[in-house]
Structure formats: structure tokens, C-alpha cells
Design a protein around this motif. Structure first.
Motif, PDB file in Angstrom:
ATOM      1  N   ASN A 141      36.412  41.849  41.303  1.00 55.16           N
ATOM      2  CA  ASN A 141      37.336  41.310  40.303  1.00 55.16           C
ATOM      3  C   ASN A 141      38.688  42.017  40.340  1.00 55.16           C
ATOM      4  N   ASN A 174      33.544  35.335  33.927  1.00 50.91           N
ATOM      5  CA  ASN A 174      32.957  36.677  33.932  1.00 50.91           C
ATOM      6  C   ASN A 174      32.143  36.930  32.675  1.00 50.91           C
ATOM      7  N   SER A 180      35.385  43.295  33.600  1.00 51.95           N
ATOM      8  CA  SER A 180      36.303  42.480  34.410  1.00 51.95           C
ATOM      9  C   SER A 180      36.870  41.322  33.593  1.00 51.95           C
TER      10      SER A 180
END
Length: 505
Positions: free
Chosen positions: A103, A129, A182
Motif C-alpha cells: 500500500n 483496505n 493502510s
């Protein structure tokens, strides 16, 4: 099973005994022997006369001998830095590093203008995510994943592959935390882009976006390992309730961002346009994954047995497969605590949880036993659930760890049980002792009473001997932090595959 009153006398503590401390009483000196009939002593008269004419001499008092010193503790064995590194950089941290690194590379490319898709759909990257992060903690997904692995790869696949499967399943939290952190980073990037183009964006989008960032950030901070392990209630309340607020704000931020046309600076209220956006469906997935486990929440009747003031044995209706854990609470939405489940099998009438007194919640089970508790009917799988992957194994536990270990050894004749505790039958009661002696044969059972045997055993010596004689493939450990670390280090050094207790780091 009806609730019993708390015994007046507390059961002997097993924590100190397990540390190997043993109080030795000073040796008893034998009493001097005398003639059986002193009246027939031929020198009795002379003794009386001597007592009259002799000046009495004060007796010399003997100084009582000091009790023998406690045995010095064994010097702590040094562990190589390589082994410590392997245990620290485990599968959890590997998965976290992988997810986070991928990421960060993508964010770097997007920020530099080399990833046009991520620049255009940075909101979708954020909620995607979060989707993965929430999915990894979803009980239904977890049970399906364990079922898939246990069904397809049990026993016939190479041992290294099966060990790898167990390791990944046990450490799915690495994906959870890696994707969650992330997602926060992607959300910050989206806010930066909106702020840079604030002259064409509506002020309400900026406001809701900022509130969403703050809520998501606080939710992530509540799950920092130090907070989670030392202030569990703080973690749970903030992570859950602020997380729910963050979900509602994410809905608002996503919908507002999707329906606002920056070219015409007007709101497009056509629903067809909204449902075509990627981030809309990602947020829908997040909502579904969060809501599903709560649908299974029920208030159920329980019976609580109190064999000692330090343990509550909670009995529920219906049987369970081995290797499961359950969450219980006095409230429908607050303060859920996870415990291992003991059961003879899915056909059984009852299953049990052993709750050792450690905090306010478990203490209340002893001081004020409830008639009902809230629980999720769908239990989540623990590492023991993968025991079906192995031909033979060892389950070692200390104290209340028997709650997470016993089902595996009850339901499978190929697992050896080692339980280290203090006065186990008195502390944990006849129900647990009866289950052990009824279903675990003596040839695959080692009960170590640290009070009776004067301390904790050399666990690694026992493990090595049993591992060889039992022809085991793996060792599962459930103990406190220190005991778990010592056994994990010893097994790693001896080349014995093992899995220990997790604290979710």
C-alpha cells in the motif's frame, strides 16, 4: 448444574507455586529416649540428694537453627538472537509488513502521479483496505476459512504446508492491522487531494471528510497493542463505538463525494450514478461484514459452578466442535470477553467456559453469578481448530489455559494433554476433573500439580520426552506471557514445531 456458594476459605494460589518456589520446614529433631520406668531407677535417691546440695547451674539455651535457605532459582538460559528474531518477526508481522508495504508503494506512486487509477479512485482504495481489515475479523468468514483448510489439507499434505496453513490462519490479524493502517493512509491522501481542489469542492465534503479522518484515526489508535493489552475496556469501547461512528461518517463522506459534480459544482441526486461507484459497494461490504456477527448475538441461560474463589465454570446448553472460542458479556453491546470452549463434541448436551478471576468482569462472575449472559451463537475458531490437520500432537497448558486446550484432547485420541497447575481438582472443581478422567486416557495425560510436587516442572524436558515418545508433529501452547515465551523459545531451539498464545500484538 446449579450455582454453589463461594467457599469460605480461598483455594491455595497456584501462581506462586508454578514459579518453582517451595517453602521447606526445618527438620524435626528426634526426642531423647528415657527409661520406661523411672521409679525403678537405682540411683534415684542419690540424684535427689545431689539436687539438694549442688548449686544449680542455669541451663544454656540453644539458639534454634535457622531454617534452610530457599533453593536458588536456576539461571535463565540464554536464547540466541536469531531465535528471538524468528519469534518476533512471526507470520503476523510478515503479513502486516507485506500489506502495509504494498500500500505504501501504491500511495507513493499515486502521490507522484504515476498511478492514475489510484489518484482518481483514492476513496475506493481506502475503503477497499477497510473491507479486508474488517473481513479478517469476521467470525463467519473465519469459520469458513478454517473449514476449507481443515477439510482439504488434513493429514495428507506435507507437514511444512500444514504448519504454514496453521500459522497463516492464526495470524490473520496481521492482514487486519496492515490493511486498516493502510486504509487510514489512503483516506488522508484523499483528504489532501480534496483540500488541494477546495475551490471546486463543497465545504460540507471537506467538513465530513475531516470528521471521518479523525474518527478512523481514533479507532486505529484504540487498537495500539499497549492500549489493547493494558486497557482492554478502553480499547473495546473506543474501537467499537468510535468505529461505528466512523462507519456512518464514511457513508456520508462517500455518498457526498460521489454525487457532487465538481465540473458543474452541483449535486447529482440520480441514484443510478451512485450505485455505479466502486467505493459505494465497498462501504456496503464493510457494513455487511460488521453487522453479520451481531445478528447472531443472543441472551442465553447459564449455570455457574464456583469450585473456588478464583475460578468460575460457566455451563451453556448444546455441544461444540473442538478448537472454538466464545465471547460473553453481561451487556448486549459492551465488554465482551473471549474464553476457550470445553465440550465432548457436537452431540453433547452442554459446553463450558473456564473464567479465571483476573479483572472486574470475571470477578463479578464469582461475586455475583448471573442467570443469563449475552453471547454470539456463532463461535469463532482458534488455533486449536487446526488440530485436525495433524496426525498426532501435544496440547500443553497452565492454569486456566485448560479451557482452550481440553476439547482438542477430549475429541481426538491422537492428542496428548499436559496440564500444569496447582491443586487442580480443588481449584477447578469436579466437572473439569471428571471430563479429563472420563475422556483422556492415562497414557496420553500428564497432570502436574505444582503444589504437590513443589514447584513448576522442567517443561522443556517433559515436552521433548513426550514429543519423541508420542511421535507428535506439533505442539500447541496455552500459558501466560512468560510461560508461553519460555516454551516457544525452547521448542524453537529444539526444532519442535509449535504455536503459542497470541496477544494480538
Amino acid at each position: 448444574m446449579s450455582s454453589e456458594p463461594v467457599p469460605r476459605g480461598a483455594a491455595p494460589a497456584y501462581d506462586d507455586a508454578e514459579k518453582g518456589v517451595r517453602e521447606l520446614a526445618p527438620p524435626v529433631q528426634p526426642m531423647p529416649s528415657y527409661p520406661a520406668d523411672e521409679k525403678k531407677d537405682p540411683f534415684a535417691n542419690e540424684k535427689v540428694a545431689l539436687a539438694v546440695t549442688t548449686i544449680p547451674v542455669p541451663e544454656k539455651k540453644e539458639t534454634p537453627a535457622a531454617p534452610p535457605a530457599k533453593p536458588a532459582p536456576k539461571p535463565k538460559k540464554k536464547v540466541s538472537k536469531w531465535i528471538l528474531w524468528q519469534l518476533w518477526f512471526n507470520t503476523y508481522r510478515k503479513l502486516f509488513t507485506f500489506c502495509f508495504s504494498i500500500n505504501m508503494i501504491a500511495i507513493g506512486l499515486a502521490a507522484s502521479g504515476h498511478f492514475p487509477y489510484a489518484v482518481k479512485y483514492n476513496g475506493a482504495m481506502a475503503v477497499a483496505n477497510f473491507n479486508f481489515a474488517i473481513l479478517m475479523r469476521n467470525e463467519i468468514f473465519g469459520r469458513l476459512l478454517y473449514l476449507f483448510v481443515n477439510t482439504l489439507f488434513a493429514k495428507w499434505t506435507p507437514l511444512k504446508f500444514r504448519l504454514g496453513c496453521t500459522s497463516v490462519l492464526q495470524h490473520l490479524g496481521g492482514i487486519h492491522s496492515g490493511c486498516a493502517v493502510s486504509g487510514v493512509a489512503w483516506l488522508v491522501l484523499k483528504m489532501v487531494h480534496i483540500y488541494d481542489a477546495r475551490h471546486i469542492n463543497h465545504v460540507s465534503i471537506l467538513t465530513v471528510g475531516l470528521l471521518t479522518n479523525v474518527a478512523v484515526f481514533l479507532t486505529a489508535c484504540a487498537a495500539i497493542p499497549w492500549v489493547r493489552n493494558t486497557h482492554h475496556n478502553v480499547f473495546e469501547r473506543h474501537h467499537r463505538f468510535i468505529g461505528w461512528i466512523a462507519l456512518f461518517l464514511t457513508w456520508g463522506f462517500t455518498i457526498m463525494s460521489d454525487i457532487y459534480d465538481t465540473d458543474t459544482q452541483t449535486w447529482n441526486l440520480d441514484g443510478k450514478h451512485l450505485v455505479k461507484q466502486q467505493d459505494f459497494w465497498y462501504v456496503m461490504g464493510m457494513t455487511l461484514f460488521i453487522a453479520l456477527p451481531w445478528i447472531c448475538t443472543r441472551e442465553v441461560e447459564v449455570d455457574i459452578e464456583l469450585p473456588s474463589p478464583k475460578v468460575a465454570v460457566v455451563r451453556f446448553r448444546r455441544g461444540m466442535q473442538q478448537g472454538l472460542l466464545g465471547r460473553i458479556s453481561r451487556s448486549a453491546v459492551k465488554e465482551y470477553h473471549a474464553f476457550g470452549i470445553i465440550s465432548e463434541g457436537t452431540h453433547a448436551k452442554y459446553h463450558y467456559m473456564i473464567c479465571g478471576v483476573q479483572g472486574d468482569f470475571t470477578r463479578s462472575l464469582v461475586n455475583d453469578p448471573p442467570k443469563t449472559l449475552w453471547t454470539r451463537e456463532l463461535k469463532f475458531a482458534g488455533v486449536s481448530n487446526t488440530s485436525t490437520l495433524y496426525k498426532r500432537g501435544i496440547r500443553i497448558c497452565t492454569g486456566t489455559g485448560i479451557g482452550a486446550a481440553l476439547s482438542t484432547c477430549i475429541q481426538s485420541p491422537y492428542w496428548y494433554l499436559i496440564w500444569i497447575g496447582s491443586d487442580q481438582e480443588k481449584t477447578f472443581g469436579p466437572t473439569i476433573s471428571g471430563l479429563i478422567h472420563r475422556y483422556v486416557e492415562p497414557e496420553r495425560l500428564l497432570l502436574w500439580d505444582s503444589k504437590l510436587r513443589g514447584g513448576r516442572p522442567d517443561t522443556m524436558k517433559i515436552l521433548k520426552e513426550v514429543y519423541k515418545s508420542w511421535d507428535a508433529e506439533v505442539v500447541f501452547i496455552t500459558s501466560n506471557y512468560i510461560g508461553n515465551s519460555e516454551m516457544m523459545q525452547g521448542c524453537k531451539e529444539a526444532g519442535i514445531p509449535c504455536f503459542g498464545t497470541l496477544w494480538d500484538f
